[in-house]
Design a protein around this motif. Structure first.
Motif, PDB file in Angstrom:
ATOM      1  N   GLU A  59      27.845  49.260  43.251  1.00  0.00           N
ATOM      2  CA  GLU A  59      28.489  49.504  41.966  1.00  0.00           C
ATOM      3  C   GLU A  59      28.279  50.959  41.585  1.00  0.00           C
ATOM      4  OE1 GLU A  59      27.200  47.060  38.653  1.00  0.00           O
ATOM      5  OE2 GLU A  59      28.672  47.993  37.308  1.00  0.00           O
ATOM      6  N   SER A 116      32.455  49.077  43.453  1.00  0.00           N
ATOM      7  CA  SER A 116      33.035  48.557  42.217  1.00  0.00           C
ATOM      8  C   SER A 116      32.826  49.534  41.076  1.00  0.00           C
ATOM      9  CB  SER A 116      32.521  47.162  41.863  1.00  0.00           C
ATOM     10  OG  SER A 116      31.162  47.032  42.112  1.00  0.00           O
ATOM     11  N   GLU A 150      35.667  46.174  37.631  1.00  0.00           N
ATOM     12  CA  GLU A 150      34.915  45.214  36.817  1.00  0.00           C
ATOM     13  C   GLU A 150      35.455  45.227  35.392  1.00  0.00           C
ATOM     14  OE1 GLU A 150      30.690  45.746  36.996  1.00  0.00           O
ATOM     15  OE2 GLU A 150      30.655  45.696  39.182  1.00  0.00           O
TER      16      GLU A 150
END
Ligand code: C2E
Ligand code: MG
Ligand code: MG
Ligand code: MG
Length: 290
Positions: A59, A116, A150
């Motif tokens: 992430e 992400s 996200e």
């Protein structure tokens, strides 16, 4: 007197300004300058497959490298960036930088994993988001399957609108996950109707799994529900061996948290990913690596 409450404050005095409002203005001004001066950078936190222990994703988390104050966490400036709208150009930069970096790692021969990126509601509401993302993918050369976005539950309140937006973007070939799952407005309606690939269980539920049977019940229920809906599920904020064992025994797919690694700067995470290349898990066949 000035109300201390951030949002609806207004000045009753003339001349001197509410220090909170002043801070906010200064911050918004500084954020604009920071964007021009290239003061933002991305950290990356690895995501691990619970069964194999392998890093299977990461992430991107933004940081502000302030010339005087040092590294500032997103919680201290994202709200102001959202309020002022700076989040839109900042968010564009985040997507582009994450794609650029991921492509650079892939070009080095590091095993391909998706990155992400957190999307704010303002970005999500943009009419031309699909065009922007398509442009970024084209200019960086990153294959869309290696980008995940996200969103949070609150962004899906208007299910029709969210559904439209998600469908458009998934046409590009990227995936969506629901961040901080369980903390917002949850509706089974949207889970059923939106093209989402995975749920991220919020760390507030993971934290006390060991001590609080209610949290343990909630986490195991989210995992079971996600799987019944054919969704992948990842636990956030995993810090202990016990939490890992619990998640494994409930067949959670992945985990992210300090137990694996904190978010790391680009250079450090690059090193970690290169090690992964040089020392693959013994369970993985060489030709299956990529
Ligand atoms: P998030 O998306 O839920 O990101 C996870 C946060 O949990 C990160 O905080 C991460 O450092 C922290 N974390 C990870 N593992 C652990 C752990 O084991 N224990 C604990 N206590 N914390 C852990 P960070 O980097 O401060 O980011 C905070 C939030 O700021 C993010 O929450 C996300 O909502 C937002 N954010 C970060 N980058 C961006 C961005 O580029 N755009 C937007 N719109 N929001 C961002
Ligand atoms: Mg997130
Ligand atoms: Mg989260
Ligand atoms: Mg969270």
């Amino acid at each position: 007197r000035v109300k201390e409450n951030g949002k609806d404050d207004y000045m009753l005095h003339t001349g001197d300004m509410d220090p909170i409002a002043l801070n906010k203005l200064t911050l918004q001004h500084d954020l604009r300058k920071a964007l021009q001066n290239d003061e933002f950078l991305l950290y990356y936190q690895p995501q691990y497959d619970l069964a194999s222990g392998q890093i299977v994703g990461m992430e991107a988390l933004v940081r502000w490298k302030h010339p005087e104050k040092g590294l500032i966490p997103p919680g201290d400036f994202i709200p102001a960036a959202e309020e002022s709208g700076i989040i839109v150009p900042l968010g564009d930069w985040v997507i582009e930088e994450a794609c650029r970096q991921n492509k650079a790692w892939q070009d080095e021969g590091i095993p391909r994993i998706p990155v992400s990126v957190n999307l704010s509601i303002r970005q999500f509401s943009q009419r031309n988001l699909k065009g922007k993302v398509a442009d970024i993918l084209r200019s960086t050369g990153l294959d869309s399957r290696y980008l995940e976005l996200e969103i949070t539950e609150s962004m899906t309140m208007d299910v029709d609108r969210a559904s439209q937006c998600l469908k458009e973007l998934t046409e590009l070939g990227l995936n969506f996950s629901i961040d901080d799952f369980g903390t917002g407005y949850s509706s089974f309606h949207y889970l059923k109707n939106l093209p989402i690939a995975r749920l991220k269980i919020d760390r507030s539920f993971v934290r006390d799994i060991q001590q609080d049977p209610n949290d343990a019940a909630i986490v195991s229920a989210i995992i079971a529900m996600a799987h019944n809906l054919q969704l992948q599920v990842i636990a956030e904020g995993v810090e202990t061996e016990h939490q890992v064992q619990f998640l494994r025994s409930h067949r959670c797919d992945e985990m992210q948290g300090y137990y694996g690694s904190p978010p790391l700067g680009g250079e450090e995470i690059g090193k970690l990913l290169r090690e992964k290349l040089n020392r693959p898990a013994i369970a993985v066949q060489p030709e299956a690596r990529n």
